[in-house]
Motif scaffolding. Structure first.
Motif, mmCIF file in Angstrom:
data_model
loop_
_atom_site.group_PDB
_atom_site.id
_atom_site.type_symbol
_atom_site.label_atom_id
_atom_site.label_comp_id
_atom_site.label_asym_id
_atom_site.label_seq_id
_atom_site.Cartn_x
_atom_site.Cartn_y
_atom_site.Cartn_z
ATOM 1 N N GLN A 1 -0.680 27.558 -88.531
ATOM 2 C CA GLN A 1 -0.119 26.733 -89.595
ATOM 3 C C GLN A 1 0.520 25.462 -89.042
ATOM 4 O OE1 GLN A 1 2.136 28.945 -92.691
ATOM 5 N NE2 GLN A 1 1.546 30.790 -91.571
ATOM 6 N N GLU A 2 1.248 25.579 -87.929
ATOM 7 C CA GLU A 2 1.956 24.420 -87.382
ATOM 8 C C GLU A 2 0.998 23.337 -86.926
ATOM 9 O OE1 GLU A 2 5.029 23.331 -83.712
ATOM 10 O OE2 GLU A 2 4.751 25.431 -84.315
ATOM 11 N N PHE A 3 -0.099 23.750 -86.270
ATOM 12 C CA PHE A 3 -1.035 22.779 -85.707
ATOM 13 C C PHE A 3 -2.281 22.593 -86.575
ATOM 14 C CE2 PHE A 3 1.389 24.476 -82.126
ATOM 15 C CZ PHE A 3 1.815 23.305 -81.514
ATOM 16 N N GLN A 4 -2.318 23.255 -87.752
ATOM 17 C CA GLN A 4 -3.471 23.185 -88.656
ATOM 18 C C GLN A 4 -4.783 23.488 -87.922
ATOM 19 O OE1 GLN A 4 -4.178 22.540 -92.289
ATOM 20 N NE2 GLN A 4 -2.372 23.784 -91.866
ATOM 21 N N LEU A 5 -4.769 24.587 -87.170
ATOM 22 C CA LEU A 5 -5.930 24.991 -86.397
ATOM 23 C C LEU A 5 -6.933 25.725 -87.287
ATOM 24 C CD1 LEU A 5 -4.129 26.460 -83.256
ATOM 25 C CD2 LEU A 5 -5.395 24.313 -83.353
ATOM 26 N N ALA A 6 -8.178 25.614 -86.936
ATOM 27 C CA ALA A 6 -9.210 26.503 -87.464
ATOM 28 C C ALA A 6 -9.364 27.625 -86.442
ATOM 29 C CB ALA A 6 -10.525 25.748 -87.635
ATOM 30 N N MET A 7 -9.155 28.867 -86.862
ATOM 31 C CA MET A 7 -9.142 29.972 -85.900
ATOM 32 C C MET A 7 -10.248 30.969 -86.203
ATOM 33 S SD MET A 7 -5.970 32.124 -84.343
ATOM 34 C CE MET A 7 -5.375 32.870 -85.850
ATOM 35 N N LEU A 8 -11.007 31.286 -85.161
ATOM 36 C CA LEU A 8 -12.023 32.336 -85.228
ATOM 37 C C LEU A 8 -11.462 33.544 -84.494
ATOM 38 C CD1 LEU A 8 -14.957 32.831 -86.217
ATOM 39 C CD2 LEU A 8 -15.721 32.201 -83.918
ATOM 40 N N PHE A 9 -11.264 34.639 -85.222
ATOM 41 C CA PHE A 9 -10.558 35.799 -84.678
ATOM 42 C C PHE A 9 -11.534 36.960 -84.532
ATOM 43 C CE2 PHE A 9 -7.711 39.423 -84.649
ATOM 44 C CZ PHE A 9 -6.631 38.976 -83.897
ATOM 45 N N ILE A 10 -11.795 37.375 -83.284
ATOM 46 C CA ILE A 10 -12.748 38.444 -82.987
ATOM 47 C C ILE A 10 -11.980 39.735 -82.755
ATOM 48 C CG2 ILE A 10 -14.690 39.144 -81.538
ATOM 49 C CD1 ILE A 10 -15.061 36.416 -82.909
ATOM 50 N N THR A 11 -12.344 40.815 -83.459
ATOM 51 C CA THR A 11 -11.642 42.086 -83.262
ATOM 52 C C THR A 11 -12.514 43.251 -83.715
ATOM 53 O OG1 THR A 11 -9.610 43.316 -83.762
ATOM 54 C CG2 THR A 11 -10.525 42.006 -85.546
ATOM 55 N N HIS A 12 -12.215 44.438 -83.134
ATOM 56 C CA HIS A 12 -12.852 45.664 -83.634
ATOM 57 C C HIS A 12 -11.898 46.461 -84.508
ATOM 58 C CE1 HIS A 12 -10.892 47.163 -79.847
ATOM 59 N NE2 HIS A 12 -10.505 48.092 -80.688
ATOM 60 N N ASP A 13 -10.656 45.990 -84.626
ATOM 61 C CA ASP A 13 -9.605 46.733 -85.313
ATOM 62 C C ASP A 13 -9.355 46.121 -86.685
ATOM 63 O OD1 ASP A 13 -7.324 48.055 -86.162
ATOM 64 O OD2 ASP A 13 -6.347 48.005 -84.197
ATOM 65 N N LEU A 14 -9.757 46.825 -87.738
ATOM 66 C CA LEU A 14 -9.591 46.286 -89.082
ATOM 67 C C LEU A 14 -8.141 46.252 -89.528
ATOM 68 C CD1 LEU A 14 -12.732 47.049 -89.073
ATOM 69 C CD2 LEU A 14 -12.481 46.933 -91.550
ATOM 70 N N ARG A 15 -7.271 47.050 -88.897
ATOM 71 C CA ARG A 15 -5.839 46.941 -89.203
ATOM 72 C C ARG A 15 -5.329 45.563 -88.802
ATOM 73 N NH1 ARG A 15 -3.038 51.791 -86.109
ATOM 74 N NH2 ARG A 15 -3.959 50.587 -84.427
ATOM 75 N N VAL A 16 -5.762 45.090 -87.639
ATOM 76 C CA VAL A 16 -5.342 43.775 -87.145
ATOM 77 C C VAL A 16 -5.947 42.667 -87.998
ATOM 78 C CG1 VAL A 16 -5.617 42.169 -85.215
ATOM 79 C CG2 VAL A 16 -4.904 44.527 -84.782
ATOM 80 N N ALA A 17 -7.236 42.794 -88.317
ATOM 81 C CA ALA A 17 -7.907 41.766 -89.114
ATOM 82 C C ALA A 17 -7.237 41.592 -90.471
ATOM 83 C CB ALA A 17 -9.381 42.122 -89.292
ATOM 84 N N ALA A 18 -6.762 42.689 -91.044
ATOM 85 C CA ALA A 18 -6.119 42.623 -92.361
ATOM 86 C C ALA A 18 -4.897 41.725 -92.346
ATOM 87 C CB ALA A 18 -5.733 44.029 -92.822
ATOM 88 N N GLN A 19 -4.203 41.668 -91.212
ATOM 89 C CA GLN A 19 -2.932 40.956 -91.150
ATOM 90 C C GLN A 19 -3.068 39.463 -90.929
ATOM 91 O OE1 GLN A 19 -0.090 42.671 -92.004
ATOM 92 N NE2 GLN A 19 -1.794 44.046 -92.432
ATOM 93 N N ILE A 20 -4.210 39.017 -90.420
ATOM 94 C CA ILE A 20 -4.267 37.619 -89.971
ATOM 95 C C ILE A 20 -5.444 36.829 -90.535
ATOM 96 C CG2 ILE A 20 -5.640 38.047 -87.874
ATOM 97 C CD1 ILE A 20 -3.645 36.117 -86.436
#
Length: 537
Positions: A470-489
């Protein structure tokens, strides 16, 4: 039930000059037959030191038991001679380690490694040992035991290697099994299968299990009793249901609260400028055989995505799904076989390496293991300023930027002169985030950036990533196998399986109403789902 393991008032000293006098202090616990006791706590809590003390695997140059007893049946493991202790290992107590690839011999076939235990501890013939090995592989539900027995560790998946470790640990039918974070690095579906397997084998064989973990989601799935450790001491213990529903100690509540929720929070839809577009990315790995034919793997097949400024797009799936391949193609760490990667309408997939340099600072990546990402011989300050200075930023400006970024990621600017080994895992990952931000990127790729962290540290790093996005207005690609983590971000997610995109949509929509069976299986495999209804919706 009978008591298999009885630890009383165990203290293990640390070398002088450490942050505390004891690695563990006055630890008392028991493990009975037919029960699973989970020892839970963050890194440095002393849970693994407790397990290694039982196995007699402590490095006595640094860690010394100075008080207490460890009784396995009728023997005190701290007073018996080395020969007797070696005999007890395998026959009475066995251990599953966290990383099977480092525990298995890479130049021995896995069947021979299992048979080696039988050769040392039994008088069975070669034919009898081979039969026992095949039966052990079948017991841990591995397909085609004959083929697997002649395989080398690198030829197997992470889940298969962990099952090999379980087969090796149980081949002599010990009464006590110690499992030290055996599922931390595994996909959620593989993790669920391994947890179910351990529980099933424990029940059928009447074993006692001492299970080490940092994740209360895992505790909820497998434990009968729970022991919570902090800074080398036991702070709370009790039956699993009681402890989960009515924790008394603040640290226990902190660990439970740190289990990520499976209910995505409300997130705004980004209408900002498109930062990245990937069109029909295809990546093929393969090699030719004698007659031009060989094994060909379609690691990514026609993957298309768009990513806007201020948005987080998650790519989720198991190991081998192709999610990291897509990320590395977008970074041009590997070359896609075909497809477009557009930044400002320029296809960087078609550029030569020399032409890519002017785009490198725009896309930065945070890898899974921060310790391997940082040069151990350079201070963290040198690692942070290296990139900007290579792109022409003056040294004074680069160091000033480094100091500001250290404060941004919650670390002291004074620690720039320290080396990576002087920080914790969570702190090292914060340093890697600062290093990536030092390049002032438009696009940030996080490739399993929190999967190896304790759940409480994981929550802090996820909050940090969301803050800097949010601070730097980044576009973020988030790779994960954990859907608990994906839900949060993640604002949106893409689900990949076997190199193909099987489902996509807003995170809240996909979680509430998954359309594909594979997505439903990933969601159902999240540890703790049944015991944390308030967290999983």
């Amino acid at each position: 039930m009978t008591t298999i393991l009885d630890i009383q008032d165990l203290s293990v000293s640390l070398p002088p000059g450490g942050d505390r006098e004891f690695a563990i202090e006055e630890v008392s616990l028991t493990v009975d037959s037919c029960e699973i006791v989970c020892v839970v706590g963050e890194s440095g809590s002393g849970k693994s030191v407790t397990a290694f003390s039982v196995m007699g695997l402590l490095d006595r140059r640094a860690l010394n038991p100075v008080a207490g007893t460890i009784r396995l049946a009728d023997k005190d493991l701290l007073t018996i001679d080395d020969r007797t202790l070696r005999q007890l290992r395998g026959e009475r107590v066995s251990m599953i380690f966290q990383e099977p690839m480092t525990a298995l011999n890479p130049v021995m076939r896995v069947g021979d490694q299992i048979a080696e235990t039988l050769e040392i501890h039994t008088g069975l013939s070669s034919t009898q040992r081979h039969a026992r090995v095949l039966q052990a592989l079948a017991d841990v539900q591995l397909p085609d035991p004959k083929s697997l027995a002649i395989s080398y560790p690198h030829q197997l998946s992470g889940g298969q290697r962990q099952r090999i470790m379980i087969a090796m640990a149980l081949i002599l039918e010990p009464k006590l099994l110690i499992a030290d974070e055996p599922t931390t690095a595994l996909d959620v579906t593989t993790q669920a299968k391994i947890l179910a397997l351990i529980k099933q084998l424990q029940s059928s064989r009447g074993m006692g299990v001492l299970f080490i973990t940092h994740d209360f989601g895992v505790v909820a799935e497998i434990a009968d009793r729970v022991i919570v450790m902090q800074n080398g001491r036991i702070v709370e213990q009790g039956q699993v249901d009681h402890l989960l529903n009515a924790p008394k100690h603040p640290y226990t509540r902190l660990l439970i609260d740190a289990v990520p929720s499976m209910t995505p929070p409300e997130r705004r839809h980004s209408n900002d400028k498109e930062a990245l577009a990937a069109n029909r990315i295809h990546k093929i790995y393969g090699k030719s055989g004698w007659f031009g034919r060989g094994r060909v793997v379609h690691a990514a097949q026609d993957i298309s995505l768009t990513l806007r400024r201020g948005e987080t797009l998650g790519i989720v799936g198991e190991s081998g799904s192709g999610k990291s391949t897509v990320a590395r193609c977008i970074m041009r760490l590997i070359d896609p076989t075909s497809g477009e990667i557009l930044i400002d309408s320029i296809d960087i997939a078609a550029l030569r390496q020399s032409e890519l340099r002017r785009f490198r600072h725009q896309i930065q990546i945070i890898f899974q293991d921060p310790y391997r990402s940082l040069n151990p011989r350079r201070t963290v300050g040198d690692s942070i300023v290296e990139g900007p200075m290579n792109f022409g930023v003056a040294a004074v400006e680069a160091w000033e930027r480094a100091r500001e970024l250290m404060e941004t990621v919650g670390l002291s600017a004074e620690s720039l002169s320290r080396f990576p080994h002087q920080f914790s895992g969570g702190q090292r990952q914060r340093i890697c985030i600062a290093r990536a931000l030092a390049m002032k990127p438009r696009i940030l790729i996080a490739d399993e950036a929190v999967s190896a962290l304790d759940v409480s540290v994981q929550a802090q790093v996820l909050d940090l990533l969301d803050d800097v996005r949010q601070e730097f207005q980044l576009a973020m690609l988030f790779i994960t196998h954990d859907l608990r983590v994906a839900a949060q971000i993640c604002d949106r997610i893409m689900v990949m399986q076997d190199g193909q995109l099987v489902e996509r949509g807003s995170t809240a929509t996909v979680y509430a109403n998954p359309q594909q069976q594979y997505t439903r299986e990933l969601l159902a495999a999240a540890p703790g789902r049944r015991k944390f209804p308030q967290k999983v919706g």
